[in-house]
Design a protein around this motif. Structure first.
Motif, PDB file in Angstrom:
ATOM      1  N   ASP A   1     -14.326  35.418 -35.786  1.00 51.09           N
ATOM      2  CA  ASP A   1     -14.559  34.364 -35.180  1.00 51.09           C
ATOM      3  C   ASP A   1     -14.361  34.376 -33.766  1.00 51.09           C
ATOM      4  N   SER A   2     -13.400  34.977 -33.125  1.00 48.27           N
ATOM      5  CA  SER A   2     -13.164  35.328 -31.857  1.00 48.27           C
ATOM      6  C   SER A   2     -12.261  36.471 -31.567  1.00 48.27           C
ATOM      7  N   LEU A   3     -12.338  37.093 -30.265  1.00 48.86           N
ATOM      8  CA  LEU A   3     -11.601  38.312 -30.161  1.00 48.86           C
ATOM      9  C   LEU A   3     -11.058  38.123 -28.408  1.00 48.86           C
ATOM     10  N   HIS A   4      -9.959  37.817 -28.051  1.00 47.23           N
ATOM     11  CA  HIS A   4      -9.599  37.765 -26.692  1.00 47.23           C
ATOM     12  C   HIS A   4      -8.485  38.891 -26.351  1.00 47.23           C
ATOM     13  N   VAL A   5      -9.101  39.565 -25.374  1.00 48.41           N
ATOM     14  CA  VAL A   5      -8.320  40.783 -25.026  1.00 48.41           C
ATOM     15  C   VAL A   5      -7.899  40.324 -23.377  1.00 48.41           C
ATOM     16  N   THR A   6      -6.662  40.236 -23.038  1.00 52.00           N
ATOM     17  CA  THR A   6      -6.251  39.471 -21.708  1.00 52.00           C
ATOM     18  C   THR A   6      -5.298  40.588 -21.027  1.00 52.00           C
TER      19      THR A   6
END
Length: 428
Positions: A193-198
């Motif tokens: 549903d989502s991928l967050h790379v910070t």
């Protein structure tokens, strides 16, 4: 409950799909990596290919599942056990292999070596420790081809580290182009549903992956499996947090409302602490778990289960071992308040409960993925009540659900094999 394999396998494939180039670490060169990856996924595809269970094992496994928390019911059952090596020990051996294009599971008096990827060997032991206390010891070995334990460990670490330096759009474009067949197969029920790379300070990268179970996508092709998973996975809540011995958070998994959220942080492609100054993982950590599940009209579970999490990277063996020697706080219905709960201490006494996942290799033979569990049970009124709930869940797991689960898993792994073969030219 068996269909937990469906959710875990689908999430594993989703993770691999997000960074498919990391599969090159399955071998020292592209040709070997392709062969190892092909054997690995062929093992899983074979394991769930039109599974036939022998009549004897069918009787045994149903009774074992229904009596897991009340072992005295089956301790003397000759229809369950293959061996009675002593008055206090019962053993069942089960062998799985492909025969005439189908996967067969049957009891055996002794084991032969695993020959091909997907062959399994199951050992189930029940020991009577005291008149009312029993010890379960189970082990399942599955042949997974020629991939070495070191290559498997490198594959997992490379997979986790591959998100470093990439954004969500880049990751999604990568796996959509690289493994379209696998994503279509496992997408009939599960999605990223989502991928967050910070990016962060000191060269760190924080990664958050949210995956979801969508019964409406699964129902058209697998209606019975979708209904079962939605009934038990839908209301389930769980939280697993790994920390070092000083309490610094390292890894976090949160599940609720049909979604699972995974959080971790990297530094130079290696796992590090979630927050603050980067700290490398040690081999001896702490895993804290909370979990609740709804069965019939009751919500049951536990919280603050503090366990030892040990990572083994020695020789030809790689393993994760969880050891529970501290009783958690129980989440049980009000009606159980009148029941004596002291037997709930039993699993955590002495050596405690244990769960181990590992892979080992040996020159010239199949590498073996292994799962082992150990659990002590003291019979009582409350254990019989909990056993009745477990029996109810097992009863819902009928033949149609299992057939659909096997087909779902096999279709996904076969699709992944096809995608890997198409990827190989990109690796050269």
């Amino acid at each position: 409950m068996w269909p937990r394999r469906t959710a875990l396998a689908a999430l594993l494939i989703a993770g691999i799909a997000a960074c498919t180039d990391s599969l090159r670490s399955a071998g020292p060169n592209p040709a070997t990596a392709e062969n190892h990856a092909d054997q690995l996924f062929d093992a899983f595809a074979s394991r769930w290919n039109q599974v036939d269970v022998s009549p004897k094992y069918e009787i045994a496994r149903v009774r074992l599942a229904q009596s897991a928390l009340v072992p005295s019911r089956i301790f003397g059952d000759s229809a369950v056990w293959e061996s009675r090596s002593s008055p206090t020990l019962r053993t069942l051996l089960v062998s799985g292999t492909t025969v005439d294009g189908r996967y067969h599971l049957d009891t055996r008096p002794s084991f032969t070596p695993t020959i091909r990827p997907g062959d399994t060997r199951h050992t189930i032991s029940l020991e009577q420790v005291t008149p009312s206390a029993y010890r379960w010891d189970t082990k399942v070995d599955m042949a997974v081809g020629s991939i070495s334990a070191d290559e498997m460990s490198l594959l997992i670490s490379t997979l986790l580290g591959a998100a470093e330096g990439r954004g969500e759009r880049e990751l999604r474009d990568d796996y959509r182009a690289a493994v379209p067949r696998a994503m279509a197969a496992f997408g009939r029920g599960f999605s990223i549903d989502s991928l967050h790379v910070t990016p962060g300070a000191l060269g760190t990268t924080s990664v958050v992956i949210v995956s979801g179970f969508h019964p409406e996508l699964m129902t058209p092709a697998y209606p019975a499996l979708a209904g079962y998973l939605d009934k038990y996975l839908g209301p389930a809540k769980y939280h697993f947090a790994i920390a070092d011995r000083s309490g610094v958070a390292l890894f976090d998994v949160l599940g609720r409302d049909r979604t699972i959220t995974v959080r971790y942080r990297l530094q130079q492609l290696k796992l590090t602490s979630l927050f603050g100054p980067p700290r490398a993982w040690s081999d001896s950590l702490v895993l804290t778990a909370d979990a609740t599940l709804k069965v019939k009209h009751f919500t049951v579970g536990f919280h603050s289960l503090v366990t030892d999490f040990v990572i083994s990277n020695t020789g030809r063996d790689r393993a994760w071992t969880v050891i529970a020697q501290r009783e958690p706080k129980w989440d049980l219905p009000f009606i159980t308040e009148r029941l004596i709960r002291s037997p709930l201490h039993r699993p955590f006494d002495g050596a405690g409960a244990m769960l181990r996942f590992g892979i080992r290799d040996s020159a010239g033979t199949q590498s073996v993925f292994s799962r082992r569990t150990r659990l002590d049970v003291e019979e009582s009124t409350i254990m019989r009540w909990l056993g009745s709930l477990a029996s109810h869940a097992v009863g819902d797991l009928d033949a149609k659900v299992e057939v659909e689960e096997d087909r779902f898993l096999r279709d996904g792994f076969v699709a992944l094999q096809a995608d890997i073969h198409a990827l190989v030219p990109r690796w050269k």
